[in-house]
Design a protein around this motif. Structure first.
Motif, PDB file in Angstrom:
ATOM      1  N   THR A  45      47.127  18.914 -17.632  1.00 61.04           N
ATOM      2  CA  THR A  45      46.017  18.776 -18.570  1.00 61.04           C
ATOM      3  C   THR A  45      46.280  17.700 -19.619  1.00 61.04           C
ATOM      4  O   THR A  45      45.422  17.405 -20.446  1.00 61.04           O
ATOM      5  N   GLY A  46      47.463  17.134 -19.595  1.00 65.89           N
ATOM      6  CA  GLY A  46      47.838  16.105 -20.545  1.00 65.89           C
ATOM      7  C   GLY A  46      49.083  15.388 -20.051  1.00 65.89           C
ATOM      8  O   GLY A  46      49.393  15.418 -18.848  1.00 65.89           O
ATOM      9  N   PHE A  47      49.810  14.769 -20.955  1.00 70.42           N
ATOM     10  CA  PHE A  47      50.935  13.938 -20.563  1.00 70.42           C
ATOM     11  C   PHE A  47      52.201  14.280 -21.336  1.00 70.42           C
ATOM     12  O   PHE A  47      52.149  14.688 -22.500  1.00 70.42           O
ATOM     13  N   GLN A  48      53.322  14.114 -20.661  1.00 69.64           N
ATOM     14  CA  GLN A  48      54.642  14.214 -21.276  1.00 69.64           C
ATOM     15  C   GLN A  48      55.212  12.802 -21.326  1.00 69.64           C
ATOM     16  O   GLN A  48      55.414  12.169 -20.294  1.00 69.64           O
ATOM     17  N   VAL A  49      55.444  12.307 -22.529  1.00 67.50           N
ATOM     18  CA  VAL A  49      55.986  10.966 -22.714  1.00 67.50           C
ATOM     19  C   VAL A  49      57.401  11.091 -23.269  1.00 67.50           C
ATOM     20  O   VAL A  49      57.612  11.727 -24.305  1.00 67.50           O
ATOM     21  N   THR A  50      58.354  10.502 -22.566  1.00 68.71           N
ATOM     22  CA  THR A  50      59.754  10.622 -22.963  1.00 68.71           C
ATOM     23  C   THR A  50      60.290   9.285 -23.432  1.00 68.71           C
ATOM     24  O   THR A  50      60.184   8.274 -22.730  1.00 68.71           O
TER      25      THR A  50
END
Length: 290
Positions: free
Chosen positions: A90-95
């Motif tokens: 449903t969204g994003f994981q930015v590392t």
């Protein structure tokens, strides 16, 4: 409040930030700072609306950020390592190197092109053992020998993504100095690379001193993660080395937008600012319909 992360703090990224913030989103801009900005390299900016006298690229860069900060945009200096969907898609994981972000939409606004080696075999074996995405392709190298080309944190990140799958992972610095601490399970080779060779697929690396390294795959991770590589890893369509967008900056991936030089076309500030505005507005509209 919905969260938007913008990758890149040049004209496209700051313009997108202004419009997304005015649209009610919580906005964070992630970049490596002034020293690595393309705008910073410009000695003088002229023939631009509102500037009676030329201004340095560095000054215009700072002015843009100051204006965005005044309306509540947060700026974070960090090196981007990966962009992935969150667990619920449903969204994003930015590392990043220093921290991670959970956001609802992402706007890619960095003009950095994908870096590669300029040696024989790179183009010939693209998709046949030469890859630009460890997360995407690690599964295909289970029990095999692979190498990552690069000497920084991004290269180490890619190598670590391969470790659970490959029998052996090498880090090839191509003569560059390591800028990351490498664990012992990853073998480092410092020689300059002369060629990538094989038959139907990659079979070996040939170094400038004539030595060879037999392997099954080579992953390019030079420098930092470029916009094309970022977009490709999450499934965005490309047009050559550019991110493909519609008239409003949307990619084919829901919630992922792009603006500026990374989309190709006219490489001018005016175009970047316009596309940034479109992408910022489109991101806000997308979030309202989620």
């Amino acid at each position: 409040m919905s969260k938007v992360l913008i990758i890149g703090s040049g004209p496209a990224g700051v313009s997108a930030a202004l419009y997304a913030r005015r649209g009610g989103a919580e906005v964070t801009v992630l970049s490596k700072g002034l020293a690595l900005s393309g705008l910073h390299k410009a000695e003088k900016i002229e023939n631009y609306y509102g500037l009676a006298e030329p201004v340095s690229g560095a000054e215009l860069y700072v002015r843009g950020i100051e204006g965005a900060r005044k309306i509540g945009v947060e700026f974070v200096e960090d090196e981007l390592l990966s962009l992935m969907f969150n667990d619920s898609f449903t969204g994003f994981q930015v590392t990043g190197k220093e921290q991670a972000f959970e956001v609802d939409a992402v706007i890619v606004a960095t003009g950095a092109a994908r870096q590669s080696l300029n040696v024989p075999g790179v183009k010939e074996f693209a998709g046949k053992g030469v890859s630009y995405c460890a997360t995407c392709d690690a599964f295909f190298y289970r029990g095999k020998t692979v190498a990552v080309v690069g000497a920084g944190v991004y290269a180490l990140h890619e190598a670590q993504a391969l470790l659970p799958h490959a029998a052996q992972v090498y880090l090839l610095t191509d003569g560059a100095e390591l800028s990351a601490e490498v664990p012992p399970e990853i073998k480092v080779r410092n020689e300059k690379i002369a060629a990538i060779e094989g038959g139907e697929r990659v079979e070996k690396i040939v170094f400038a001193d004539g030595k060879e390294l037999k392997l099954d795959g080579v992953f390019m991770a030079l420098g930092t993660a470029g916009s094309t590589a970022i977009a490709k890893k999450i499934g965005a369509q490309l047009d050559g080395n550019n991110i493909k967008i519609d008239a409003h900056g949307a990619t084919n991936v829901p919630g992922l937008f792009a603006a500026g030089d990374c989309t190709g076309g006219l490489l001018q500030i005016a175009k970047a600012v316009y596309q940034g505005a479109e992408a910022g507005l489109a991101a806000v509209k997308y979030l309202r319909t989620k």
